[in-house]
Write an enzyme that holds these catalytic residues in place. Structure first.
Site, mmCIF file in Angstrom:
data_model
loop_
_atom_site.group_PDB
_atom_site.id
_atom_site.type_symbol
_atom_site.label_atom_id
_atom_site.label_comp_id
_atom_site.label_asym_id
_atom_site.label_seq_id
_atom_site.Cartn_x
_atom_site.Cartn_y
_atom_site.Cartn_z
ATOM 1 N N HIS A 242 0.825 -1.202 0.000
ATOM 2 C CA HIS A 242 0.000 0.000 0.000
ATOM 3 C C HIS A 242 0.864 1.259 0.000
ATOM 4 O O HIS A 242 0.415 2.324 -0.429
ATOM 5 C CB HIS A 242 -0.916 0.019 1.234
ATOM 6 C CG HIS A 242 -1.976 -1.028 1.220
ATOM 7 N ND1 HIS A 242 -1.734 -2.336 1.598
ATOM 8 C CD2 HIS A 242 -3.279 -0.977 0.843
ATOM 9 C CE1 HIS A 242 -2.857 -3.040 1.478
ATOM 10 N NE2 HIS A 242 -3.802 -2.238 1.022
ATOM 11 N N ASP A 314 -4.907 -6.397 -7.666
ATOM 12 C CA ASP A 314 -5.122 -5.707 -6.402
ATOM 13 C C ASP A 314 -5.352 -4.223 -6.740
ATOM 14 O O ASP A 314 -5.199 -3.795 -7.885
ATOM 15 C CB ASP A 314 -3.908 -5.890 -5.490
ATOM 16 C CG ASP A 314 -4.252 -5.723 -4.020
ATOM 17 O OD1 ASP A 314 -5.339 -5.214 -3.712
ATOM 18 O OD2 ASP A 314 -3.415 -6.094 -3.167
#
Length: 966
Positions: A242, A314
């Site tokens: 992230h 993702d």
């Protein structure tokens, strides 16, 4: 005019779908795989239909199906005009939904999205997706929250894992979702992994694989796409994708042995989608993260591992991608690499950039029509397979009724207790809930929130009669805070301290626990996040791992509520899914040692005690339990194992009913359930289990396969049998002998010693494990050998007055050479002590005419074996027509008979036929002798029969002694 064109186009697609059998529709990549002619024609028709749909789509519609934006909301928590634009102007084919709403609002939310999609030119329904790893509660406030994956793995209960996925799927469908990004198939081998942690099933590849398959099946069998993630593995990373671009440097062997097997298991189980990871796997592609790598997505996942489902990325707004490539460039790269759907999260501008970059690449030829159509075919096929065209809308009122029902909450509660891992207990747990002693509860803020510790303190107060105080420290408490907490703890009788880590534990938290330990009060620690915390405070009196909170702080209260229950007496059921290096091994987990009941009378005594202590709401509940236990005790006296187990399971059902209706206290329920489970487990040790036998047959006939005498397959089978005997605690040996053509074969022998008898008689249980060339020998010798192994298990702990020898013969198919060699090696003294030989051959055939179990003696005369089996059959209530004495002198029992040892062969044959292959079965001794030809019921019957008969013989001497003494 435009509206009319849209309507006609939509009707064309709808009619096309209605005329096609939905269950048969599969992507072209599945074509021709073991299909019958009719199925292949049907599949070709479906492919043609999909192609017709694709030809109806304009360029924007094609690109739209490849993009999955996250939705945007208005002040009413419903999708706003930006979301409508993404669906109707950019033609998005999928959405991912974040935020929290109740079930009714979520259903209405999804209905609105689907309505907008229906109004487009093609009217193709949306994939409505979410991250619902611990249940629909992750985004639906009144839905069921389950333990996290590491907690589920701590239960070691595959059935519960599948049940959790099934319940989640039903709640998803009720609220309008049709695709879940779960489970994680990442093997968490790095304890400091900053993003996976308790979201993973753990560090053991086999455990992760088994749990992944269970959940994939639970989701998809209930109508929801399941998505193992993050391919090819995010479990050994030190960076969070992230925020950074992680890279792993392990070699190809580690990748294949540790990280890929869960994904391969999921593929083999039929997973319909897989999510990519933003991680550079140096062993495959040292330059690009998996999401953007053709070597990973096409080379490894599609071509090497054979995955034909949907590849979804993702979130592309994660810094690992966003900072290095940007939304548009990355979208094009991932489709070129082999992905089907781009998860376009981030700002509205970034989402539009993804659509526009793909459109531009397609129009310029950078992205080929062939590549785009390949993904479209998969996407549209899955939408039809999952019934999206027929059932795109849901009922908001019904959604509220479906989520978080009593049965769903009960499943979550039971799983949570079974997941609680008592890592350490220096005789301080459980606390007495009736005590008036005071308790001090302390723990840190977690992501600036204090409610976690406040909730735990409230749960503790509900459990104890004593006073409860609590304090919430900062996330990394200072020395001053620690001193203040210690002073408060000094005023209490006992202390409960919680810690939380998403990677490494803050030093202040470990210092606090160590300081509390110095107060000499009983101190119990609870790790709310990763289970590794205890290594920083190893001297604490007791420690419970809950796996309750991940790196974002999402709360699963059912897990810390279970921890409090365990502190006050509920028995913990968890085993560590990871190693706590230097302290506790994988699989470690303690429980509260309860005395194992000898019989149902012991449990009746406990019921009466609990009744006297006021643990029941009325006298009716304990009276019902005792009536049930009286019946169980009746079957115990008869040694009717199966009936004891069945009725004790019924006792557990009665307990569940009483708990659900609040007729029994939680503490009494947990205690009686634990006692019942222990009694069941005790009797199960003496019960023949055809499921375990079938697992042996499967390994011999499928994993090993044909086992011709002297072949590698036969040798592998002998090694497996010997290892299985050794697992059971037997001293096993191998007896090698020569066979024709210069080869060797081997017998495998395990011996159960007689107890307290000098020169005891010997009972033999035998079977052969080799097969004719080319045959897997599933019900011929596989079923006999499997029954032999299972009989060795169930008689292992039973005290016997005769020596029992379990012998698996090799080279039976070469002329009974194994049994001939074995008997020839027996001494005269052993032969004189030999009482009987139970020889197992074809004990599992599923051939319908083979309805009679022949107990075959060489001369057709009665002997010790027949007499014991005849008595056992009468005791078990076996139909007289199913068991017959028969003359047959052509199997391993012959050499025992010739040596003067009573022997009989157990074999299913056609009623009324003479010996010969025609009277046995059409696939006997052929390549068609596969496991689907095996009847578990027949294996079970033979196992029960011989188990009972052997017990009679083994106890015969003791019974004679007792008779003489009386």
């Amino acid at each position: 005019m435009k509206k009319r064109v849209q309507l006609l186009s939509y009707m064309f697609v709808f009619v096309l779908l209605l005329t096609t059998p939905i269950t048969a529709l599969t992507p072209s990549a599945f074509a021709g795989q073991n299909m019958k002619p009719d199925e292949e024609r049907e599949n070709n028709a479906n492919q043609e239909m999909i192609q017709q749909m694709i030809t109806q789509m304009d360029t924007e519609e094609k690109i739209g199906q490849l993009v999955m934006p996250s939705t945007h909301d208005n002040e009413q928590n419903m999708p706003n005009e930006d979301t409508k634009e993404l669906i109707q102007e950019y033609k998005a084919g999928s959405v991912i939904i974040y935020g929290n709403r109740d079930a009714s609002t979520t259903a209405a939310y999804n209905n609105q999205l689907q309505e907008w999609a229906a109004e487009t030119n093609m009217g193709i329904p949306l994939f409505s997706t979410a991250d619902l790893e611990y249940g629909v509660n992750q985004h639906v406030t009144d839905a069921t929250a389950f333990p996290r994956q590491m907690g589920i793995a701590a239960t070691r209960d595959l059935e519960a894992a599948e049940d959790m996925a099934s319940v989640t799927a039903r709640e998803m469908k009720a609220t309008g979702f049709n695709w879940n990004y779960s489970p994680l198939a990442d093997v968490n081998t790095n304890p400091n992994n900053p993003v996976i942690g308790v979201r993973s099933f753990g560090e053991d590849t086999e455990l992760v694989s088994d749990m992944t398959v269970a959940q994939v099946e639970g989701y998809q069998e209930n109508g929801v796409l399941s998505t193992p993630k993050h391919f090819p593995g995010h479990g050994d990373t030190s960076d969070d994708s992230h925020y950074d671009l992680p890279s792993v440097g392990y070699d190809r062997e580690t990748l294949e042995e540790v990280h890929l097997p869960p994904f391969q298991a999921a593929i083999d189980a039929g997973a319909d989608s897989i999510m990519t990871s933003h991680v550079i796997i140096e062993a495959i592609d040292p330059e690009l993260p998996a999401t953007l790598s053709e070597d990973v997505l096409t080379g490894l996942l599609r071509e090497e591992m054979g995955f034909n489902g949907l590849i979804v990325t993702d979130a592309m707004s994660m810094q690992a991608i966003k900072d290095n490539w940007g939304a548009g460039e990355a979208a094009v790269m991932t489709i070129q690499a082999g992905a089907d759907i781009v998860m376009a999260t981030g700002s509205l501008d970034e989402q539009k950039e993804s659509f526009e970059a793909l459109l531009s690449a397609y129009e310029s030829g950078e992205l080929t029509q062939e590549r785009v159509d390949e993904s479209l075919e998969r996407i549209l096929a899955k939408k039809v397979m999952y019934g999206l065209f027929d059932n795109r809308y849901v009922d908001p009122e019904e959604a509220t009724d479906v989520v978080n029902t009593e049965s769903h909450k009960e499943l979550a509660k039971n799983m949570a207790q079974d997941s609680m891992t008592l890592v350490k207990n220096d005789d301080v747990l459980p606390f007495d809930p009736e005590s008036n002693e005071s308790t001090f509860v302390v723990g840190p803020e977690i992501y600036n929130q204090s409610y976690y510790i406040e909730d735990i303190a409230e749960d503790v107060q509900r459990k104890t009669n004593g006073n409860v105080d609590y304090d919430v420290t900062s996330e990394n408490p200072s020395a001053e805070e620690i001193n203040e907490v210690v002073q408060q703890a000094e005023q209490a009788d006992r202390v409960i301290v919680s810690t939380f880590s998403a990677d490494e534990l803050d030093q202040g938290q470990s210092q606090l626990v160590n300081a509390l330990e110095e107060t000499e009060k009983p101190v119990v620690s609870i790790s709310l996040g990763l289970p590794y915390d205890i290594k920083e405070y190893p001297d604490v009196d007791a420690h419970i791992a809950t796996y309750a909170i991940e790196r974002w702080g999402s709360a699963v209260p059912v897990s810390w509520e279970a921890a409090v229950d365990v502190i006050y007496g509920a028995n913990p059921g968890g085993k560590l899914p990871v190693t706590i290096e230097g302290h506790y091994e994988f699989g470690h987990g303690e429980n509260y040692e309860a005395e194992i009941p000898e019989n149902a009378e012991d449990i009746k005594t406990l019921v009466d005690q609990l009744k006297d202590e006021g643990e029941f709401e009325s006298d009716t509940a304990p009276r019902a339990l005792n009536r049930h236990l009286t019946a169980v005790n009746h079957y115990e006296v008869q040694e009717a194992v199966e009936k004891v187990i069945k009725h004790m399971q019924g006792f557990n059902d009665l307990l569940d009913h009483q708990q659900n209706n609040e007729l029994i206290s939680v503490e009494a329920y947990n205690l009686l359930q634990s006692q019942a489970d222990m009694l069941i487990e005790k009797w199960e040790a003496f019960a023949f289990d055809s499921d375990r036998a079938m697992a042996h047959i499967r390994h011999l006939s499928e994993d090993i396969g044909p086992r011709a005498p002297g072949s590698e397959g036969e040798e592998e089978a002998s090694e497996y049998i010997k290892a299985e005997f050794e697992k059971l605690g037997y001293n096993a040996s191998t007896q090698t002998f020569d066979i024709p053509n210069g080869a060797q074969s081997q017998n495998v022998i395990a011996v159960k010693e007689a107890e307290g008898i000098e020169d005891p008689e010997i009972v033999y249980v035998t079977a052969h494990y080799d097969s004719v060339p080319g045959s897997p020998g599933a019900n011929d010798n596989g079923s006999g050998t499997a029954a032999l192994l299972e009989l060795a298990k169930v008689t292992r702990d039973e005290p016997a007055n005769k020596e029992i020898r379990f012998v698996a013969f090799g080279a039976e198919e070469a002329g009974l050479l194994g049994s001939e060699h074995y008997v020839s090696q027996l001494s005269d003294e052993e032969i004189n002590r030999s009482a009987a030989n139970f020889n197992l051959d074809m004990v599992g055939t599923d051939w319908e005419p083979a309805s009679q179990l022949h107990v075959s003696t060489v001369d057709g005369e009665s002997n010790t074996v027949w007499e014991s089996v005849d008595l056992a059959a009468e005791r078990l209530g076996l139909d007289d027509n199913r068991l017959t004495r028969h003359q047959l002198g052509r199997s391993d029992h012959v050499h025992f008979h010739n040596a003067g040892i009573d022997a009989a062969l157990f074999i299913w044959m056609e009623r009324g036929t003479e010996p010969g292959q025609a009277g046995i079965e059409p696939w006997y001794h052929s390549p068609e002798d596969t496991i689907d030809r095996v009847s578990p019921e027949k294996v079970q019957m033979v196992g029960d029969l011989i188990d009972s008969a052997i017990s009679d013989i083994a106890f015969e001497q003791e019974q004679e002694t007792e008779a003489t003494a009386s």
